[in-house]
Design a protein around this motif. Structure first.
Motif, mmCIF file in Angstrom:
data_model
loop_
_atom_site.group_PDB
_atom_site.id
_atom_site.type_symbol
_atom_site.label_atom_id
_atom_site.label_comp_id
_atom_site.label_asym_id
_atom_site.label_seq_id
_atom_site.Cartn_x
_atom_site.Cartn_y
_atom_site.Cartn_z
ATOM 1 N N ARG A 14 16.750 12.234 40.892
ATOM 2 C CA ARG A 14 15.657 11.438 40.319
ATOM 3 C C ARG A 14 14.937 10.726 41.460
ATOM 4 O O ARG A 14 15.518 9.857 42.114
ATOM 5 C CB ARG A 14 16.202 10.437 39.303
ATOM 6 N N ASP A 15 13.695 11.122 41.699
ATOM 7 C CA ASP A 15 12.994 10.660 42.905
ATOM 8 C C ASP A 15 11.828 9.717 42.629
ATOM 9 O O ASP A 15 11.025 9.436 43.509
ATOM 10 C CB ASP A 15 12.489 11.857 43.709
ATOM 11 N N GLN A 16 11.741 9.202 41.400
ATOM 12 C CA GLN A 16 10.659 8.290 41.066
ATOM 13 C C GLN A 16 10.963 6.875 41.566
ATOM 14 O O GLN A 16 12.124 6.442 41.583
ATOM 15 C CB GLN A 16 10.422 8.264 39.556
ATOM 16 N N VAL A 17 9.918 6.179 41.952
ATOM 17 C CA VAL A 17 10.093 4.796 42.411
ATOM 18 C C VAL A 17 10.749 3.948 41.328
ATOM 19 O O VAL A 17 11.616 3.109 41.613
ATOM 20 C CB VAL A 17 8.736 4.191 42.822
ATOM 21 N N ALA A 18 10.377 4.174 40.076
ATOM 22 C CA ALA A 18 10.934 3.387 38.978
ATOM 23 C C ALA A 18 12.444 3.551 38.878
ATOM 24 O O ALA A 18 13.165 2.589 38.569
ATOM 25 C CB ALA A 18 10.285 3.802 37.653
ATOM 26 N N ASP A 19 12.954 4.772 39.160
ATOM 27 C CA ASP A 19 14.399 4.994 39.124
ATOM 28 C C ASP A 19 15.089 4.214 40.240
ATOM 29 O O ASP A 19 16.135 3.594 40.025
ATOM 30 C CB ASP A 19 14.703 6.491 39.275
ATOM 31 N N ARG A 20 14.507 4.246 41.434
ATOM 32 C CA ARG A 20 15.112 3.522 42.555
ATOM 33 C C ARG A 20 15.115 2.023 42.291
ATOM 34 O O ARG A 20 16.099 1.337 42.568
ATOM 35 C CB ARG A 20 14.366 3.852 43.852
ATOM 36 N N VAL A 21 14.000 1.526 41.763
ATOM 37 C CA VAL A 21 13.900 0.089 41.481
ATOM 38 C C VAL A 21 14.931 -0.320 40.439
ATOM 39 O O VAL A 21 15.621 -1.342 40.589
ATOM 40 C CB VAL A 21 12.472 -0.271 41.023
ATOM 41 N N GLU A 22 15.071 0.488 39.361
ATOM 42 C CA GLU A 22 16.023 0.138 38.309
ATOM 43 C C GLU A 22 17.454 0.140 38.841
ATOM 44 O O GLU A 22 18.242 -0.765 38.536
ATOM 45 C CB GLU A 22 15.916 1.103 37.135
ATOM 46 N N TYR A 30 20.030 3.892 47.802
ATOM 47 C CA TYR A 30 19.613 4.994 46.921
ATOM 48 C C TYR A 30 19.142 6.136 47.813
ATOM 49 O O TYR A 30 18.252 5.949 48.652
ATOM 50 C CB TYR A 30 18.472 4.521 46.009
ATOM 51 N N VAL A 52 17.907 10.266 47.749
ATOM 52 C CA VAL A 52 17.409 11.323 46.859
ATOM 53 C C VAL A 52 17.917 12.682 47.332
ATOM 54 O O VAL A 52 17.927 12.982 48.527
ATOM 55 C CB VAL A 52 15.865 11.308 46.816
#
Length: 221
Positions: A81-89, A98, A100
Motif C-alpha cells: 500500500r503506497d498511498q500517503v494516506a496509508d503511511r499517515v494512518e 513505513y 513500501v
C-alpha cells in the motif's frame, strides 16, 4: 535482536527470515494477524516487520494491539500500500517506520536497525569498568579496542550488561537470543558464556560474568 516478521506470502516471509537469521538475528515468522498477536503475547520482540493486508486479523488491528501499553516493540510496516494516506494512518497508529514493497533488503535491514536504536537511545552506552557496550553500533570495546564478537555473543553480553546486577536464568537468555523454531536447547547458552568469557579474558576482563549455580548468570553491579 529478536524480530517478528508478519507476512502472509510464504516465499517472501521465508526469504526474509533466512536473510535476517544469516545476519545474526533471532527471527519468528507469523503468516496471519492472529498468529502475530499470539507470538507478541508470548515473546518480547525488539522489532516487528508488519504487513498490513493479512488474513484473520488485519495489520492495522495488529499494530494497534501491539502498541498498547508501555514496553511495546518497534514496528516497521512493510506493505504494498503506497498511498500517503496509508503511511499517515500507520504512523498515527504508532508505527515507527513505513517501507513500501518492492524494496531492497539492505534498506529494510537499515530501517530495522534504526527502529531498534530508538529504544536503545534511552540508554546509549552500557559500561562495566573498562568495558563499554554501544547498543546503537552493536559494538563492545575494552579500553577503546573493539572485541571481535559473534552476533550471539554480542547479544548475550548486551543482555547481561543491560540488566547488570540481575541474575538471568539460562532459559530467559535463550528466549532472548533464539527464535521459537530453533532446534537448539537452552544449554547452548553455556557454550556462548564460555566463548564470551574466553574473549573477555584475552582482553583483560576474565571475571566479568559470574555463574550463580542453579540460578543463572550475572554481571555484578
Amino acid at each position: 535482536m529478536r524480530l517478528l516478521i508478519v507476512e502472509d506470502s510464504p516465499a517472501l516471509g521465508h526469504d526474509l527470515r533466512v536473510a535476517l537469521v544469516r545476519d545474526g538475528h533471532a527471527v519468528d515468522l507469523a503468516v496471519d494477524g492472529a498468529q502475530a498477536l499470539a507470538f507478541a503475547a508470548a515473546y518480547a520482540y525488539d522489532v516487528l516487520v508488519l504487513d498490513l493486508m493479512l488474513p484473520k486479523v488485519d495489520g492495522w488491528a495488529v499494530l494497534q494491539r501491539v502498541k498498547q501499553g508501555e514496553g511495546s516493540p518497534g514496528v516497521l510496516v512493510l506493505s504494498a500500500r503506497d498511498q500517503v494516506a496509508d503511511r499517515v494512518e500507520a504512523l498515527n497508529l504508532g508505527a515507527d517506520d513505513y517501507l513500501v514493497k518492492p524494496f531492497a533488503y539492505d534498506e529494510l535491514l537499515a530501517r530495522i536497525l534504526a527502529v531498534s536504536r530508538r529504544g536503545a537511545s534511552l540508554a546509549p552506552l552500557l559500561r562495566a569498568g573498562a568495558l563499554e557496550v554501544d547498543p546503537r553500533a552493536r559494538l563492545a570495546r575494552i579500553d577503546g579496542k573493539v572485541l571481535a564478537l559473534t552476533p550471539k555473543e554480542y547479544a548475550l553480553l548486551e543482555a547481561l550488561l543491560g540488566q547488570r546486577g540481575t541474575v538471568l536464568a539460562r532459559g530467559a537468555l535463550f528466549e532472548r537470543l533464539y527464535d521459537a523454531r530453533s532446534d537448539a536447547s537452552d544449554k547452548v547458552i553455556e557454550v556462548l558464556v564460555s566463548t564470551l568469557r574466553a574473549k573477555l579474558a584475552r582482553a583483560g576482563m576474565p571475571e566479568l560474568i559470574e555463574t550463580r549455580r542453579g540460578f543463572g548468570y550475572v554481571i555484578p553491579a
